[in-house]
Scaffold this motif. Sequence first.
Motif, short mmCIF file in Angstrom:
data_model
loop_
_atom_site.label_atom_id
_atom_site.label_comp_id
_atom_site.label_asym_id
_atom_site.label_seq_id
_atom_site.Cartn_x
_atom_site.Cartn_y
_atom_site.Cartn_z
N VAL A 108 0.86 -1.19 0.00
CA VAL A 108 0.00 0.00 0.00
C VAL A 108 0.89 1.23 0.00
CG1 VAL A 108 -1.77 1.32 1.23
CG2 VAL A 108 -1.84 -1.17 1.26
N VAL A 109 0.61 2.17 -0.90
CA VAL A 109 1.34 3.43 -0.95
C VAL A 109 0.35 4.57 -0.75
CG1 VAL A 109 2.80 4.96 -2.32
CG2 VAL A 109 3.09 2.47 -2.49
N LEU A 110 0.68 5.48 0.15
CA LEU A 110 -0.16 6.64 0.43
C LEU A 110 0.49 7.91 -0.11
CD1 LEU A 110 -1.15 4.50 2.55
CD2 LEU A 110 -1.51 6.42 4.13
N SER A 111 -0.34 8.77 -0.67
CA SER A 111 0.06 10.13 -1.01
C SER A 111 -1.18 10.99 -0.77
CB SER A 111 0.52 10.24 -2.46
OG SER A 111 0.81 11.60 -2.79
N ILE A 112 -1.27 11.58 0.40
CA ILE A 112 -2.46 12.32 0.81
C ILE A 112 -2.15 13.81 0.81
CG2 ILE A 112 -4.27 12.56 2.53
CD1 ILE A 112 -4.09 9.75 1.39
N GLY A 113 -2.73 14.51 -0.16
CA GLY A 113 -2.51 15.95 -0.24
C GLY A 113 -1.07 16.33 -0.55
N ALA A 114 -0.35 15.45 -1.23
CA ALA A 114 1.08 15.69 -1.46
C ALA A 114 1.46 15.66 -2.94
CB ALA A 114 1.91 14.66 -0.70
N THR A 115 0.48 15.69 -3.85
CA THR A 115 0.83 15.61 -5.26
C THR A 115 1.64 16.81 -5.73
OG1 THR A 115 -1.28 16.62 -5.91
CG2 THR A 115 -1.20 14.22 -5.82
N HIS A 116 1.52 17.94 -5.01
CA HIS A 116 2.30 19.12 -5.38
C HIS A 116 3.80 18.85 -5.29
CE1 HIS A 116 1.94 19.29 -0.99
NE2 HIS A 116 3.11 19.90 -1.00
N ALA A 117 4.18 17.95 -4.38
CA ALA A 117 5.61 17.65 -4.21
C ALA A 117 6.20 16.95 -5.42
CB ALA A 117 5.81 16.79 -2.97
N PHE A 118 5.35 16.29 -6.22
CA PHE A 118 5.80 15.61 -7.42
C PHE A 118 5.57 16.43 -8.69
CE2 PHE A 118 4.84 12.28 -4.37
CZ PHE A 118 5.89 11.38 -4.53
N GLY A 119 4.83 17.53 -8.55
CA GLY A 119 4.52 18.34 -9.72
C GLY A 119 3.17 18.07 -10.33
N GLY A 120 2.29 17.37 -9.58
CA GLY A 120 0.94 17.12 -10.09
C GLY A 120 0.51 15.69 -9.91
N PRO A 130 6.42 2.24 -9.76
CA PRO A 130 7.52 1.30 -9.56
C PRO A 130 7.70 0.87 -8.10
CG PRO A 130 8.20 3.18 -10.91
CD PRO A 130 6.86 3.52 -10.35
N LEU A 131 7.07 1.58 -7.16
CA LEU A 131 7.21 1.25 -5.75
C LEU A 131 6.15 0.27 -5.26
CD1 LEU A 131 7.83 4.89 -4.44
CD2 LEU A 131 9.56 3.08 -4.67
N LEU A 132 5.16 -0.02 -6.11
CA LEU A 132 4.01 -0.81 -5.69
C LEU A 132 4.21 -2.29 -6.03
CD1 LEU A 132 1.19 -0.26 -4.42
CD2 LEU A 132 0.28 -0.31 -6.74
N ALA A 133 3.91 -3.14 -5.06
CA ALA A 133 4.00 -4.58 -5.28
C ALA A 133 2.82 -5.06 -6.12
CB ALA A 133 4.01 -5.30 -3.94
N PRO A 134 2.96 -6.18 -6.83
CA PRO A 134 1.81 -6.76 -7.54
C PRO A 134 0.63 -6.99 -6.60
CG PRO A 134 3.85 -7.86 -8.17
CD PRO A 134 4.19 -6.96 -7.02
N GLY A 135 -0.55 -6.59 -7.03
CA GLY A 135 -1.74 -6.72 -6.19
C GLY A 135 -1.89 -5.61 -5.18
N GLY A 136 -0.98 -4.63 -5.22
CA GLY A 136 -1.01 -3.54 -4.26
C GLY A 136 -2.02 -2.46 -4.62
N ALA A 137 -2.15 -1.48 -3.73
CA ALA A 137 -3.11 -0.40 -3.91
C ALA A 137 -2.51 0.92 -3.45
CB ALA A 137 -4.40 -0.68 -3.14
#
Length: 246
Positions: A108-120, A130-137
């Motif tokens: 599981v990968v979280l990005s809550i209110g942080a898309t600005h840090a990546f540029g959108g 690339p950080l997510l395992a197969p079957g991940g969310a």
Amino acid sequence: MERHEISRLAHRDHPIAAPLSDESVRLLLERALRGREDGRLLDLGCGEAAWAVRALAAHPGLRAVGADVDAAALTAGRRSAEHLGVARRLGLHHTDVREFTSAEPFDVVLSIGATHAFGGLAPTLAAIGPLLAPGGAVLLGEGYWEGEPTSLSRELFGDGLADLAGTVAAVRAAGWLPVAGHTSSTAELDAYEWAWTGSLTDWALDQPPGPDRDQALRIAAEHREEWLTGYRSGFGFVTLLLRPAG
């Protein structure tokens, strides 16, 4: 005071740095971790690691990692983890989220209110893939426009936000599909803003006269005015649980 310190003070009474109630956070984590309770969770832009700490406290088999540029927030996160007895299962990295890498993927990968840090939105999802395992969310929190934004709202948020339909369309165009979601209520949005401005004001009123007190009161007043006269009637926040489409 620096921006990060102002933010920490403003979130003193609302440690989840997003317009979500404690119950909404619990339900979102429960849904995201269903079938993944003994896996690995990553929070990109974790701040004080409130999401990760709550997830670890609820799931004894879970391990979690957080990444953020705010060293003081990470220190506070470690203290919270130690207080709840989950620190041994939490790794916190002082780094730009765009530079975070891992040899082992996450369930599981979280990005809550942080898309600005990546540029959108699209670059955020591209970095997460690339950080997510197969079957991940992925649990993604993003602002959107409920209606036509005011000129002040556009000035404050720029042109990066769409309406809810446009936000979901952008997610799909990036190769992801929503499997669950939560649109923050007016009560959640208001509670967050009252806590942000109120916590900062409350702190300032307990300080002796000086530059820090004056700065905190000024920023709280400006933020409150922007919220009440600018974006309160048009800004929304959605948290989507996503899986890769292919």
